[in-house]
Design a protein around this motif. Sequence first.
Motif, PDB file in Angstrom:
ATOM      1  N   ILE A  82       0.865  -1.178   0.000  1.00  0.00           N
ATOM      2  CA  ILE A  82       0.000   0.000   0.000  1.00  0.00           C
ATOM      3  C   ILE A  82       0.903   1.230   0.000  1.00  0.00           C
ATOM      4  CG2 ILE A  82      -1.756   1.298   1.256  1.00  0.00           C
ATOM      5  CD1 ILE A  82      -2.378  -1.485   2.666  1.00  0.00           C
ATOM      6  N   ILE A  83       0.770   2.055  -1.019  1.00  0.00           N
ATOM      7  CA  ILE A  83       1.506   3.313  -1.083  1.00  0.00           C
ATOM      8  C   ILE A  83       0.511   4.438  -0.823  1.00  0.00           C
ATOM      9  CG2 ILE A  83       2.804   4.885  -2.568  1.00  0.00           C
ATOM     10  CD1 ILE A  83       3.931   2.459  -4.014  1.00  0.00           C
ATOM     11  N   VAL A  84       0.788   5.243   0.194  1.00  0.00           N
ATOM     12  CA  VAL A  84      -0.083   6.366   0.543  1.00  0.00           C
ATOM     13  C   VAL A  84       0.637   7.656   0.180  1.00  0.00           C
ATOM     14  CG1 VAL A  84      -1.269   7.565   2.407  1.00  0.00           C
ATOM     15  CG2 VAL A  84      -1.231   5.061   2.366  1.00  0.00           C
ATOM     16  N   THR A  85       0.008   8.471  -0.665  1.00  0.00           N
ATOM     17  CA  THR A  85       0.668   9.672  -1.162  1.00  0.00           C
ATOM     18  C   THR A  85       0.857  10.732  -0.081  1.00  0.00           C
ATOM     19  OG1 THR A  85      -1.476  10.570  -1.888  1.00  0.00           O
ATOM     20  CG2 THR A  85      -0.160   9.349  -3.527  1.00  0.00           C
ATOM     21  N   HIS A  86      -0.129  10.842   0.844  1.00  0.00           N
ATOM     22  CA  HIS A  86      -0.022  11.830   1.921  1.00  0.00           C
ATOM     23  C   HIS A  86      -0.953  11.434   3.054  1.00  0.00           C
ATOM     24  CE1 HIS A  86      -3.343  13.245  -0.595  1.00  0.00           C
ATOM     25  NE2 HIS A  86      -3.697  14.118   0.323  1.00  0.00           N
ATOM     26  N   HIS A  87      -0.888  12.152   4.164  1.00  0.00           N
ATOM     27  CA  HIS A  87      -1.491  11.672   5.404  1.00  0.00           C
ATOM     28  C   HIS A  87      -2.990  11.921   5.533  1.00  0.00           C
ATOM     29  CE1 HIS A  87      -1.226  15.936   6.715  1.00  0.00           C
ATOM     30  NE2 HIS A  87      -2.166  15.611   7.570  1.00  0.00           N
ATOM     31  N   HIS A  88      -3.619  12.608   4.618  1.00  0.00           N
ATOM     32  CA  HIS A  88      -5.033  12.950   4.792  1.00  0.00           C
ATOM     33  C   HIS A  88      -5.896  11.685   4.856  1.00  0.00           C
ATOM     34  CE1 HIS A  88      -4.365  17.283   3.101  1.00  0.00           C
ATOM     35  NE2 HIS A  88      -3.960  17.142   4.351  1.00  0.00           N
ATOM     36  N   PRO A  89      -6.965  11.721   5.637  1.00  0.00           N
ATOM     37  CA  PRO A  89      -7.705  10.483   5.927  1.00  0.00           C
ATOM     38  C   PRO A  89      -8.397   9.855   4.730  1.00  0.00           C
ATOM     39  CG  PRO A  89      -8.854  12.392   6.838  1.00  0.00           C
ATOM     40  CD  PRO A  89      -7.507  12.872   6.398  1.00  0.00           C
ATOM     41  N   ILE A 207       1.754   9.698 -10.988  1.00  0.00           N
ATOM     42  CA  ILE A 207       0.805   9.510  -9.892  1.00  0.00           C
ATOM     43  C   ILE A 207       0.955  10.705  -8.976  1.00  0.00           C
ATOM     44  CG2 ILE A 207       0.156   8.063  -7.940  1.00  0.00           C
ATOM     45  CD1 ILE A 207       1.269   5.667  -9.511  1.00  0.00           C
ATOM     46  N   ALA A 208      -0.084  11.546  -8.927  1.00  0.00           N
ATOM     47  CA  ALA A 208       0.057  12.885  -8.352  1.00  0.00           C
ATOM     48  C   ALA A 208      -0.649  13.071  -7.023  1.00  0.00           C
ATOM     49  CB  ALA A 208      -0.466  13.926  -9.349  1.00  0.00           C
ATOM     50  N   GLY A 209      -1.487  12.114  -6.590  1.00  0.00           N
ATOM     51  CA  GLY A 209      -2.234  12.330  -5.361  1.00  0.00           C
ATOM     52  C   GLY A 209      -3.035  13.616  -5.434  1.00  0.00           C
ATOM     53  N   ASP A 210      -2.970  14.417  -4.365  1.00  0.00           N
ATOM     54  CA  ASP A 210      -3.677  15.705  -4.342  1.00  0.00           C
ATOM     55  C   ASP A 210      -2.762  16.874  -4.658  1.00  0.00           C
ATOM     56  OD1 ASP A 210      -5.890  14.267  -3.621  1.00  0.00           O
ATOM     57  OD2 ASP A 210      -6.142  15.179  -1.644  1.00  0.00           O
ATOM     58  N   GLN A 211      -1.512  16.607  -4.970  1.00  0.00           N
ATOM     59  CA  GLN A 211      -0.601  17.707  -5.271  1.00  0.00           C
ATOM     60  C   GLN A 211      -0.962  18.376  -6.593  1.00  0.00           C
ATOM     61  OE1 GLN A 211       1.795  18.478  -2.972  1.00  0.00           O
ATOM     62  NE2 GLN A 211       2.322  20.316  -4.099  1.00  0.00           N
ATOM     63  N   ILE A 212      -1.465  17.596  -7.535  1.00  0.00           N
ATOM     64  CA  ILE A 212      -1.852  18.131  -8.844  1.00  0.00           C
ATOM     65  C   ILE A 212      -3.184  17.494  -9.226  1.00  0.00           C
ATOM     66  CG2 ILE A 212      -1.180  18.475 -11.258  1.00  0.00           C
ATOM     67  CD1 ILE A 212       1.706  17.645 -10.390  1.00  0.00           C
ATOM     68  N   ILE A 213      -4.232  18.297  -9.299  1.00  0.00           N
ATOM     69  CA  ILE A 213      -5.566  17.823  -9.656  1.00  0.00           C
ATOM     70  C   ILE A 213      -6.055  18.660 -10.832  1.00  0.00           C
ATOM     71  CG2 ILE A 213      -7.913  17.400  -8.806  1.00  0.00           C
ATOM     72  CD1 ILE A 213      -6.785  17.343  -5.987  1.00  0.00           C
ATOM     73  N   ALA A 214      -6.886  18.065 -11.670  1.00  0.00           N
ATOM     74  CA  ALA A 214      -7.232  18.712 -12.941  1.00  0.00           C
ATOM     75  C   ALA A 214      -8.113  19.944 -12.782  1.00  0.00           C
ATOM     76  CB  ALA A 214      -7.902  17.702 -13.864  1.00  0.00           C
ATOM     77  N   SER A 215      -9.279  19.816 -12.204  1.00  0.00           N
ATOM     78  CA  SER A 215     -10.285  20.870 -12.309  1.00  0.00           C
ATOM     79  C   SER A 215     -10.583  21.585 -11.003  1.00  0.00           C
ATOM     80  CB  SER A 215     -11.588  20.289 -12.873  1.00  0.00           C
ATOM     81  OG  SER A 215     -12.025  19.189 -12.104  1.00  0.00           O
ATOM     82  N   ILE A 216      -9.874  21.251  -9.943  1.00  0.00           N
ATOM     83  CA  ILE A 216      -9.987  21.980  -8.685  1.00  0.00           C
ATOM     84  C   ILE A 216      -8.578  22.266  -8.181  1.00  0.00           C
ATOM     85  CG2 ILE A 216     -12.248  21.097  -8.014  1.00  0.00           C
ATOM     86  CD1 ILE A 216     -10.806  19.066  -6.217  1.00  0.00           C
ATOM     87  N   SER A 217      -8.447  23.343  -7.430  1.00  0.00           N
ATOM     88  CA  SER A 217      -7.171  23.657  -6.816  1.00  0.00           C
ATOM     89  C   SER A 217      -7.135  23.027  -5.434  1.00  0.00           C
ATOM     90  CB  SER A 217      -6.994  25.175  -6.699  1.00  0.00           C
ATOM     91  OG  SER A 217      -5.744  25.486  -6.129  1.00  0.00           O
ATOM     92  N   PRO A 218      -6.159  22.200  -5.128  1.00  0.00           N
ATOM     93  CA  PRO A 218      -6.109  21.565  -3.809  1.00  0.00           C
ATOM     94  C   PRO A 218      -6.113  22.598  -2.693  1.00  0.00           C
ATOM     95  CG  PRO A 218      -4.527  20.552  -5.300  1.00  0.00           C
ATOM     96  CD  PRO A 218      -5.052  21.763  -5.998  1.00  0.00           C
TER      97      PRO A 218
END
Length: 343
Positions: A82-89, A207-218
């Motif tokens: 299991i690879i988790v990109t960041h700590h958010h739940p 594989i970008a996780g939430d660092q780069i999302i298409a149509s919303i700004s994190p």
Amino acid sequence: MTNPLRYPHETPPAAGEAIEVAPGVLWMRLPLPMKLDHVNIYALDEGDSWTVIDTGFDTGKARREWELLLEGPLKGKPIGRIIVTHHHPDHVGCAGWLMERFGAELWMTRTAWLTARMLTLDAQDRPTAETVTFWKSCGMDADTLDERLDERPFNFADVCSPLPLGYRRIRAGETIRFGGRDWDVHIGNGHAPSHATFWSRDDNLVIAGDQIIASISPNVGLYATEPLADPLGEWRESCERLRRLAREDHFVLAGHKLPFTGLPTRMRQLIDNHHGGLDRLREHLKTPRTAHDCFPPLFKRTIGPAEYGLALVEAMAHTSHLWHLGEATCETRSDGAYVFQTS
């Protein structure tokens, strides 16, 4: 001139289903009980097992959908890593449950693992004194503050299964192999500390996780845990650094919304979005204001109760960033609110 974003798969996978977005790479979705109602997860085929990227909230509904995935598109094969990109739940929530079930290894950055484990062990029945002080410093409106003082706050433990002791650390600059590909690790910050992103050497996948999302700004927020931090400064640095890696042919597998191509355009959009917000904020703060007073120049929509908390910490991140840059002063009002002003 860079090309606009393109979405090779315009319809997301349904519950319990998967879309193969590249050889041996499955895109799946799990539900979230909020306005952003989904999180993307990915499974990469290792032959006799799977490597899974991110895991969703740990809720009864999410576990039921995991069962559908395990018996359906995952073909009954075990999850080995299991690879988790960041700590958010919404990304780490089911990791402990899956580890216990399959004996899977957990791979995260050190900061992400420490933060997730600390937060799952730190359940609160009422807001802490430090949290209340921080809310007041943001200028939280009195009615909302009164309501929250008597409510059980959001706790990671409510939507995260316990994380077993032990993990494999992901480091900036290393190359790791999974899913039949070698991946370069590049770390982002701002949305979450030590957020791992993975850039394939063998094809065009990111594989970008939430660092780069298409149509919303994190969301880039400032929190009571580190009230003098500058997450927006870290976000801007990360965007500029990752921007130099972006190619038109990169196919970005993000944590929310649709996978996309056109990464150079998206990086420019993310950077320009915050530049524009800061320019509007500089003008707005020529009159002294709290972070709570700064929603109009930062957000292009009405902020309702469901979005208020995230909007407040994002506004605080922006006002504090101008203070860190030396472009705004900050005075403490008699009620504890920080009042920012530009010249």
